[in-house]
Design a protein around this motif. Structure first.
Motif, PDB file in Angstrom:
ATOM      1  N   ARG A 227       0.850  -1.190   0.000  1.00 40.93           N
ATOM      2  CA  ARG A 227       0.000   0.000   0.000  1.00 40.93           C
ATOM      3  C   ARG A 227       0.886   1.240   0.000  1.00 40.93           C
ATOM      4  N   GLU A 255      -4.553   6.879  -2.221  1.00 47.16           N
ATOM      5  CA  GLU A 255      -4.259   5.601  -1.575  1.00 47.16           C
ATOM      6  C   GLU A 255      -4.140   4.565  -2.683  1.00 47.16           C
ATOM      7  N   GLN A 257      -3.062   0.677  -4.085  1.00 46.50           N
ATOM      8  CA  GLN A 257      -2.825  -0.744  -3.826  1.00 46.50           C
ATOM      9  C   GLN A 257      -1.953  -1.269  -4.972  1.00 46.50           C
ATOM     10  N   PRO A 285      -0.299  -3.558   5.220  1.00 49.21           N
ATOM     11  CA  PRO A 285      -1.758  -3.562   5.106  1.00 49.21           C
ATOM     12  C   PRO A 285      -2.407  -3.292   6.454  1.00 49.21           C
TER      13      PRO A 285
END
Length: 301
Positions: A227, A255, A257, A285
């Motif tokens: 992340r 944000e 991933q 995470p």
């Protein structure tokens, strides 16, 4: 450090529904332990077996190094999810009465209740009837009632329900102090952020079975840091980088991933070519992500 709770492969079924199956866990003194799981996972059933409200169909429950007995409950404080206060009774009278039920002398119960009410900032309410108070205030009263007899094991089912952020922080700080004093604390909650901040260890149950258990740091170390938290100004086209699996762009904050085993430095190199980067942080995470990933995998399997 001593073992306060030890559950060894406990199971419980109600008619044809298996509520808990072969659950084992251990809680030591001075440890904050989170019992997590989706609705209907078996959390409350597990707690009830732990303190003798119901008995397991199989397996064993040990408290304070001994097989469970009613006598051991004198050393336990339990705050259930279903609250129970006498609406017409004044707060101080109610707390003293609850202290007496726990074996305290009325004068001792009164002194402890006064001290706790002062600590939790509700002294001005002690002569009011429960029905006159807000839900959050009632929650703090029941929290105090759970602690009056100075239990060594504190069990709380959704302890922050109904509390505003200020009072939730007050209770969190109190729990941290109790842990430092050597108390074993178990709480069940759906608030992953609270568990992440407070708990030393967790057990995640789904369908009545433990699917993830251990120390918080050890559990998080099992998962790749994929992340990225990013603050930037300028062109956001770098968010289309092939290393990104998913992202949320809040306009100047993102944000991200990453895909499994993706190289975050490749993304950073492209980002600095397109925009001014104020923050680029690769983080582990969150517990909520681990929770969803683990439960989702088990449900889909």
């Amino acid at each position: 450090m001593s073992t306060v709770v030890y559950l060894d492969r406990i199971s419980k079924a109600y008619e044809k529904k298996i509520a808990v199956k072969d659950l084992s866990l251990q809680i030591d003194s001075g440890v904050m332990f989170g019992l997590l799981g989706p609705n209907g996972a078996g959390k409350t059933s597990s707690i009830r077996m732990m303190i003798g409200i119901t008995m397991p169909d199989s397996g064993t429950v040990n408290l304070f190094g001994q097989p469970f007995t009613r006598e051991s409950l004198k050393r336990v404080g339990y705050l259930p999810e279903e609250r129970g206060l006498y609406k017409k009774m004044k707060v101080m009278d109610q707390l003293v009465f609850m202290g007496e039920l726990r074996g305290l002398d009325p004068a001792v119960a009164g002194r402890r209740a006064h001290d706790w009410c002062e600590r939790l900032q509700i002294l001005d309410a002690v002569q009011k009837k429960t029905e006159e108070l807000s839900k959050g205030m009632q929650q703090k009263i029941q929290f105090i009632a759970t602690l009056l007899h100075d239990p060594e094991l504190i069990i709380m089912d959704e302890p922050f329900s109904g509390l505003d952020p200020v009072n939730a922080t007050l209770l969190q700080d109190t729990l941290i102090d109790l842990k430092k004093a050597g108390k074993a604390i178990l709480f069940s909650t759906h608030r992953m952020d609270q568990v992440e901040k407070l708990c030393d260890a967790i057990c995640l149950i789904n369908g009545g079975q433990a699917v993830l258990a251990g120390g918080m740091r050890e559990i998080k170390s099992r998962y790749e840091r994929n992340r990225v938290l990013l603050n930037f100004e300028g062109d956001n086209s770098f968010l289309q980088h092939p290393a990104i699996a998913d992202y949320k762009d809040y306009g100047g904050q993102a944000e991200i991933q990453l895909k499994p085993h993706a190289n975050a430095q490749d993304l950073l190199r492209e980002a600095v070519q397109k925009a001014t980067i104020y923050k680029f942080e690769l983080v582990e995470p969150s517990l909520e992500e681990i929770f969803i990933r683990t439960v989702g995998e088990k449900v889909d399997a």
